[in-house]
Design a protein around this motif. Structure first.
Motif, PDB file in Angstrom:
ATOM      1  N   GLN A 152      27.673  42.461  28.320  1.00  0.00           N
ATOM      2  CA  GLN A 152      26.362  42.167  29.271  1.00  0.00           C
ATOM      3  C   GLN A 152      25.519  41.229  29.253  1.00  0.00           C
ATOM      4  O   GLN A 152      25.230  40.395  30.222  1.00  0.00           O
ATOM      5  CB  GLN A 152      25.763  43.580  29.483  1.00  0.00           C
ATOM      6  N   THR A 156      24.676  37.967  32.173  1.00  0.00           N
ATOM      7  CA  THR A 156      23.455  37.904  32.433  1.00  0.00           C
ATOM      8  C   THR A 156      22.962  36.464  32.131  1.00  0.00           C
ATOM      9  O   THR A 156      21.940  35.969  32.660  1.00  0.00           O
ATOM     10  CB  THR A 156      22.455  38.827  32.029  1.00  0.00           C
ATOM     11  N   GLN A 162      27.398  35.589  36.477  1.00  0.00           N
ATOM     12  CA  GLN A 162      26.302  36.364  36.966  1.00  0.00           C
ATOM     13  C   GLN A 162      26.862  36.494  38.695  1.00  0.00           C
ATOM     14  O   GLN A 162      26.641  37.631  38.975  1.00  0.00           O
ATOM     15  CB  GLN A 162      24.989  36.070  36.951  1.00  0.00           C
ATOM     16  N   VAL A 186      25.766  45.760  34.903  1.00  0.00           N
ATOM     17  CA  VAL A 186      24.956  44.673  35.025  1.00  0.00           C
ATOM     18  C   VAL A 186      24.349  44.658  36.474  1.00  0.00           C
ATOM     19  O   VAL A 186      25.187  44.750  37.406  1.00  0.00           O
ATOM     20  CB  VAL A 186      25.820  43.468  34.839  1.00  0.00           C
TER      21      VAL A 186
END
Lengths: 401, 291
Positions: A152, A156, A162, A186
């Protein structure tokens, strides 16, 4: 008669003294329970090579040479218990190294009966050091929940990832679903779909077609490490998927696989390798390990070797700190010891059995000039345990009696 | 329904079906002739892949000559294997040959691991079939299309051999009535041995042809063995046209099933096989043996 009794007394004394001397020189036996046959043998090869390297590096423990007693678990739970019992009862090992998830889970219910420390470096199942933790079983590699946190964080922290359209292609078992869940978790992520193939899949064409139809630009691949992952990546390239999407390996790629993939490995990004040899640019212990490993094996140390080496060094340091091989004393020492290992400084979580181990994120790239005969390797960005292991041992469900 | 995705799935099925055809024909021939359930067929497929890799490495040959050489290496080994292990139990109930070939398969895989190790060998896609071709807007690997075409050509050759040649006539005679064929002077023993060798050659050729796609590793024949058995059972034991149809039924079911219901695709495949066998116990073309 008196002279005969005196002679017998002298001879008994000499015999006892000699026996004590022999015992002092007797080697210190450490059990290695790992995969030595079948399709997963390369994993066992790497683990054993890592332990052998660490053993050579550390030298004698408590003045005694270390003798590794290797048993084949056949990657089977029943065999793991049988062989572990043999190691302890017949071979009288002071500890067991080298186990993977299957062996570790099998040994948990019998750990009290075995009564020796077991230090695993290749077990992903979180339960081993969380809700099913045992006083005797320690783990140096990150668990699957720590890996999920790293994945994750990778997403990010990278705008390209992303904003990508994500797809999961994995094998049909719980870990794949855990990984898929991590990606879906996410915020603001575009998730295009997922597919889970039967465990014996060798033709990934139908599953790759799904990802392409969905327009995926990032594919996370929780596929079993080894031949299946190699087949998947090769076929993904064959179908041109690697031209349109970045492939993300949830726990990285073994270096032998990177070597086989060659240039294709540069289309892959690691979302959390358990170790990386290029960490030597930051950690002297990694460099020392790499050099000895290369001397012994003529190839670069893969992540399973580095992790196994770290586990062995933790054990040897603990025995030294304990000053004896008494199991209880070694367990106490393992709880307290802090060691510079090939994966960086390591110690076990307070009140628990999980090492506060980093994960290593980053893409694969070419290494020029080659180092330790490796032409491709992962670029390393360490993701510290403080960010992946955010619960205490007790909060994680581990209650040691 | 996404027509594009259905097209790609169907194309994948046709390609895999062509591979399966090669291995299924060999299995079907051996059973039809000698009532031999050859569990070593998958191991012979793997041996073909390793023979290819070894010939390329040791003799320094390119892929194409090695593709021809690999089955030629495996066939004599298979003939020796048949003479030593299957021939002595051929006249006994089928369970004997099943057990013997099951054991032989482990011996072959063990031999492979001893000789070449347990690691995976990658074979680069051979020129000039690297790259992809655009089909209805979908990129498809050129080599897979070529390999499927070559499989179909070789399979057609097998059919033609069985239908049009004097040896093929003898094979069909033995399949129909072995005792009558023997009484007419046909040497069934050697025909059976040669057909076994030929079937092994087909399996080895399939293994070598598939190597650039599926990679070479000791267990590579396990999956295709199961699929081949399903194809042969679906088509009717000993029925060549039926086995061909069975191969494509299995391949399409796996490919389309894998595309739409991945986690249930294997269960779906067995469901299809089960339904077909209930409705047509002698196979889809209705001309195979039941037992």
């Amino acid at each position: 008669m008196r002279a005969l009794r005196f002679a017998i007394l002298i001879m008994t004394g000499v015999t006892l003294a000699l026996a004590a001397g022999v015992e002092a020189q007797e080697s210190l036996k450490v059990g290695v329970l790992t995969i030595r046959s079948g399709p997963a043998t390369p994993v066992g090869d790497d683990i054993l090579a890592g332990i052998q390297t660490a053993t050579k590096m550390y030298g004698p423990v408590l003045g005694r040479s270390v003798e590794l007693v290797v048993e084949d678990s056949l990657w089977n739970p029943q065999q793991a218990v049988t062989k572990a019992t043999k190691l302890v009862q017949q071979n009288r090992v002071v500890a067991i190294l080298g186990t993977s998830t299957i062996e570790s889970l099998a040994l948990l219910p019998v750990a009290d009966r075995l009564g020796v420390p077991i230090v695993t470096s290749n077990s992903g199942s979180a339960a081993i050091t969380r809700d099913r933790c045992s006083k005797w079983v320690f783990r140096t590699n990150p668990d699957e929940l720590m890996s999920a946190a790293a994945l994750q964080s990778l997403i990010t922290g990278n705008p390209r990832l992303q904003n990508a359209k994500w797809f999961t292609i994995g094998h049909d078992y719980p870990w794949s679903r855990l990984v898929a869940g991590s990606v879906k978790g996410v915020k603001n992520l575009k998730y295009a779909g997922e597919t889970f193939a039967p465990l014996d899949t060798s033709d990934w064409a139908p599953f790759i077609a799904q990802a392409r139809t969905a327009g995926a630009t990032a594919v996370v691949m929780p596929v079993t490490l080894g031949t299946p992952l190699l087949q998947f990546i090769q076929q993904a390239r064959e179908f041109g998927l690697t031209n349109d999407a970045v492939l993300v390996a949830p726990i990285g790629l073994p270096d032998w696989l990177v070597d086989k993939l060659g240039d294709t490995s540069t289309r892959v990004m690691s979302a959390g390798s358990w170790a990386a040899w290029r960490y030597e640019d930051q950690e002297p212990a990694t460099k020392q390990f790499n050099e000895v490993f290369y001397q012994l094996n003529g190839r670069v140390a893969g992540m399973q070797s580095l992790q196994a080496g770290a586990a062995a060094l933790m054990l040897y340091n603990a025995i030294t700190k304990a000053g004896s091989t008494d199991p209880e004393a070694v367990v106490k020492a393992l709880e307290a010891v802090e060691v510079r290992t090939p994966v960086g400084p390591l110690k076990f979580q307070a009140g628990g059995r999980q090492a506060e181990a980093p994960l290593f994120l980053g893409p694969y790239e070419s290494v020029a000039p080659p180092r330790y005969a490796a032409r491709f390797a992962q670029r390393v960005e360490a993701f510290p345990a403080s960010k992946s292991l955010t619960v205490t041992a007790k909060e994680s469900g581990c209650n040691l009696k | 329904m996404d027509v594009n995705f259905l097209f790609v799935s169907a194309l994948n099925g046709v390609v895999y079906g062509a591979f399966l055809l090669l291995t299924s024909l060999g299995l079907s021939l051996v059973f039809g002739l000698g009532r031999v359930v050859n569990f070593a067929h998958g191991a012979l497929y793997a041996l073909g892949g390793y023979a290819l890799a070894d010939v390329m490495r040791r003799a320094g040959l390119d892929y194409w000559p090695a593709l021809v050489a690999a089955p030629l290496v495996v066939v004599p080994l298979a003939i020796v294997m048949e003479r030593l292990t299957i021939f002595p139990v051929r006249n006994r109930p089928e369970i004997y040959t099943l057990l013997v070939t099951f054991g032989v398969s482990f011996m072959i895989i063990g031999g492979i691991e001893y000789a070449w190790g347990t690691g995976t060998v990658l074979i680069a896609t051979p020129r000039p079939f690297t790259g992809t071709v655009s089909l209805a807007g979908n990129q498809f690997p050129l080599y897979r299309l070529f390999a499927a075409t070559l499989s179909l050509v070789v399979s057609a050759g097998v059919f033609a051999f069985v239908q049009l040649t004097p040896v093929g006539l003898r094979i069909r005679a033995i399949t129909d009535d072995r005792d009558m064929a023997e009484s007419l002077g046909i040497d069934t023993k050697w025909i059976l041995t040669l057909v076994f060798g030929g079937a092994a050659g087909l399996a080895a050729f399939a293994g070598a042809l598939g190597a650039p796609i599926f990679a070479v590793q000791p267990e590579m024949g396990t999956g295709i063995l199961l699929d081949s058995f399903l194809a042969v059972i679906l088509g009717g034991l000993g029925n060549l046209p039926g086995s061909a149809l069975g191969a494509f039924i299995v391949a399409m079911t796996k490919s389309i099933g894998g595309g739409y219901i991945a986690d249930w695709s294997v269960a779906f495949l067995f469901l299809v096989v089960g339904v077909v066998l209930v409705l047509r116990p002698t196979g889809v073309l209705g001309r195979g043996r039941v037992a």
